[in-house]
Design a protein around this motif. Structure first.
Motif, short mmCIF file in Angstrom:
data_model
loop_
_atom_site.label_atom_id
_atom_site.label_comp_id
_atom_site.label_asym_id
_atom_site.label_seq_id
_atom_site.Cartn_x
_atom_site.Cartn_y
_atom_site.Cartn_z
N THR A 86 0.81 -1.22 0.00
CA THR A 86 0.00 0.00 0.00
C THR A 86 0.84 1.27 0.00
O THR A 86 0.35 2.33 -0.36
N GLY A 87 2.10 1.15 0.45
CA GLY A 87 2.95 2.34 0.50
C GLY A 87 2.60 3.28 1.63
O GLY A 87 3.09 4.40 1.70
N SER A 88 1.77 2.83 2.55
CA SER A 88 1.32 3.72 3.63
C SER A 88 1.20 2.92 4.92
O SER A 88 0.57 1.84 4.93
N ARG A 89 1.76 3.44 5.97
CA ARG A 89 1.66 2.71 7.25
C ARG A 89 0.22 2.71 7.77
O ARG A 89 -0.22 1.74 8.39
N GLU A 90 -0.50 3.80 7.53
CA GLU A 90 -1.90 3.85 8.00
C GLU A 90 -2.75 2.83 7.26
O GLU A 90 -3.55 2.11 7.87
N ASP A 91 -2.58 2.77 5.96
CA ASP A 91 -3.34 1.78 5.20
C ASP A 91 -2.92 0.37 5.60
O ASP A 91 -3.74 -0.55 5.64
N ALA A 92 -1.63 0.22 5.87
CA ALA A 92 -1.14 -1.10 6.26
C ALA A 92 -1.78 -1.55 7.58
O ALA A 92 -2.07 -2.73 7.76
N LYS A 93 -2.02 -0.62 8.48
CA LYS A 93 -2.69 -0.99 9.74
C LYS A 93 -4.09 -1.48 9.48
O LYS A 93 -4.55 -2.46 10.08
N ASP A 94 -4.80 -0.80 8.57
CA ASP A 94 -6.16 -1.23 8.23
C ASP A 94 -6.13 -2.63 7.63
O ASP A 94 -6.95 -3.49 7.97
N VAL A 95 -5.21 -2.83 6.72
CA VAL A 95 -5.10 -4.14 6.08
C VAL A 95 -4.78 -5.21 7.12
O VAL A 95 -5.36 -6.30 7.12
N PHE A 96 -3.86 -4.89 7.98
CA PHE A 96 -3.43 -5.83 9.04
C PHE A 96 -4.63 -6.31 9.85
O PHE A 96 -4.86 -7.51 10.03
N GLN A 97 -5.43 -5.37 10.31
CA GLN A 97 -6.56 -5.73 11.16
C GLN A 97 -7.61 -6.50 10.36
O GLN A 97 -8.19 -7.47 10.85
N GLU A 98 -7.84 -6.07 9.14
CA GLU A 98 -8.84 -6.74 8.31
C GLU A 98 -8.44 -8.19 8.06
O GLU A 98 -9.29 -9.10 8.10
N VAL A 99 -7.17 -8.40 7.79
CA VAL A 99 -6.71 -9.77 7.49
C VAL A 99 -6.94 -10.69 8.69
O VAL A 99 -7.44 -11.81 8.54
N PHE A 100 -6.61 -10.22 9.88
CA PHE A 100 -6.76 -11.10 11.04
C PHE A 100 -8.22 -11.27 11.45
O PHE A 100 -8.61 -12.32 11.96
N LEU A 101 -9.03 -10.26 11.20
CA LEU A 101 -10.47 -10.43 11.45
C LEU A 101 -11.05 -11.45 10.48
O LEU A 101 -11.93 -12.24 10.84
N ASN A 102 -10.58 -11.43 9.24
CA ASN A 102 -11.03 -12.44 8.28
C ASN A 102 -10.55 -13.83 8.69
O ASN A 102 -11.26 -14.82 8.53
N LEU A 103 -9.33 -13.89 9.20
CA LEU A 103 -8.81 -15.18 9.64
C LEU A 103 -9.66 -15.76 10.75
O LEU A 103 -9.91 -16.96 10.80
#
Lengths: 181, 271
Positions: A31-48
């Motif tokens: 994503t090139g962005s730490r803020e977006d990366a945080k969103d992705v991080f949380q979304e991935v683990f919630l999906n898991l």
């Protein structure tokens, strides 16, 4: 949203502890962005938490997480909301100047090349493994890898060796381009 | 280079908390909506159906289940769809948890402008952050400031929405089905005002409304509603101010002799 079988706490703690850095790293690179990366991080683990995929091994779980990061990052980058925001690509700090130049060059690659470069050079996957992760043919991945390295050489203007043979089965060696000033 | 990027503990802890919250929410037993979900209906300038009468209601907006004596706020999968109306008590059977049922209400067709159907619904839920809506036929609009003036006249305003649109839900708003000016102008006027009005609502036959609800924990739920338009039967045993709606379609031929309410609704509601 299904309420059925959720992953247990021990599993989720193991996944976050073991693969949290990997997920975050991929998300930042994608994503090139730490803020977006945080969103992705949380979304991935919630999906898991909610997926009913039976994981046959740790490698299987790792591959699932990487695919989830790629998919979620693409969704985020393609979202109308994201398109209407100002470009939030950050000037991420690097300890070495050549790291910053390499980062910038990789970020300027087309998305599909970036995925392959990330997985090959930063996560150490071989082209056959990358093909399986991305759902592509191995020959396609090798072709795209060659084009990605040619593009990187052009961007870096240095001695990035686009002719280095691509291991198909074993782990790749981490490689850096050498930028000429 | 990439080794420099780590998931810091605050991020991991925040994620752990969101997972715990999601686990709690998803593990709670789902409450069933009561069989009969009272909904307050809005009067229409046109006659709604044979046998119905429009009864002015007290000032104020009332749509939620909490206002009825024996109802419960039942949230299946985190949200609830309720038809919005203002003037007439219409009870909707609890046939399915997320069926969308809306009735023609206080709509308006603007000369050389949009058509606002008055078929309105609200999305309710305690943890809803935003809702993204899109429809593949027709348009959507927002009815603001759902209230009435002391004299009972309408005090709301209507806003045609982009398609798709993302909204933060507010209490005094409802979402409705609309036609943009060009589409509205193309609808046959029919033999009389009622037929013309129903022709406009019929435009939504076969439309698909997609709803993506994002909750405060970052999770989302997407539902699709395949729509029909037509008359829905009113229970002939309804008495007084209450009109009990049945999941039974009333054909145009039957509408001359069977009490009905013209509606835009989920095809699942009558299946």
């Amino acid at each position: 949203m299904k309420s059925a079988n959720l992953r247990d706490e021990a599993f989720m703690e193991h996944a976050i502890s073991e693969y949290g850095d990997l997920v975050y790293r991929m998300a930042v690179l994608h994503t090139g962005s730490r803020e977006d990366a945080k969103d992705v991080f949380q979304e991935v683990f919630l999906n898991l938490l909610q997926t009913d995929t039976p994981f046959a091994s740790e490698e299987h779980l790792k591959a699932w997480l990487l695919r989830a990061v790629l998919h979620r990052s693409r969704d985020l980058l393609g979202s109308a909301y994201r398109r209407h925001r100002a470009d939030l690509r950050e000037d991420l700090p690097f300890s070495e100047p050549e790291d910053a130049e390499l980062w910038d060059a990789v970020q300027r690659l087309p998305q599909m090349y970036r995925d392959i470069i990330h997985l090959y050079y930063f996560e150490g996957y071989a082209t056959g493994e990358i093909a399986a992760l991305l759902g592509k043919k191995p020959a396609t991945v090798r072709t795209q890898m060659r084009r990605a390295r040619q593009a990187l050489k052009k961007l870096l203007g240095g001695t990035f060796d686009e002719t280095e043979p691509l291991p198909q089965d074993g782990r790749a060696v981490s490689c850096r381009g050498t930028a000429q000033k | 280079m990439a080794e420099q990027f780590h998931a810091e503990e605050p991020l991991k802890n925040e994620t752990r908390q969101k997972i715990a919250d999601a686990r709690l929410r998803l593990s709670q037993p789902k409450k069933r909506r009561p069989r009969w979900q009272p909904v307050v209906a809005c009067a229409c300038a046109l006659a709604l159906a044979v046998g119905l009468s429009v009864i002015p209601r007290p000032q104020g907006v009332s749509t939620s289940a909490s206002e009825t004596s024996n109802s419960q706020n039942t949230l299946l999968d985190g949200f609830l769809l309720t038809a919005y109306a203002a003037d007439e008590n219409i009870q909707v059977p609890d046939k399915a948890s997320h069926d969308l049922v809306t009735f023609e209400g206080n709509g308006i067709g603007v000369w050389n402008g949009p058509f606002y159907s008055g078929c309105l619904f609200q999305i309710e839920g305690p943890d809803i952050s935003t809702v993204t809506l899109s429809i593949d036929k027709g348009s959507l609009y927002l009815e603001h400031d759902l209230a009435r003036n002391p004299d009972g006249s309408d005090n709301s305003s209507k806003e045609l929405l982009q398609n798709p649109v993302t909204l933060s839900l507010q209490e005094d708003t409802a979402i409705g089905f609309a036609l943009d000016p060009e589409t509205y102008a193309s609808i046959p006027e029919g033999g009389d005002l009622k037929e013309g009005w129903h022709n406009c609502l019929d435009y939504f036959n076969g439309a698909t409304l997609t709803m993506a609800i994002t909750f405060t924990d970052g999770t989302t739920q997407t539902t699709e509603h395949h729509l029909k338009a037509g008359g829905l039967k009113v229970d002939e045993n309804s008495t007084g101010n209450e009109r009990v709606l049945l999941p039974v379609e009333v054909s145009k031929e039957e509408q001359t002799s069977t009490p009905y309410i013209y509606a835009i609704y989920d095809e699942d509601f009558v299946s």
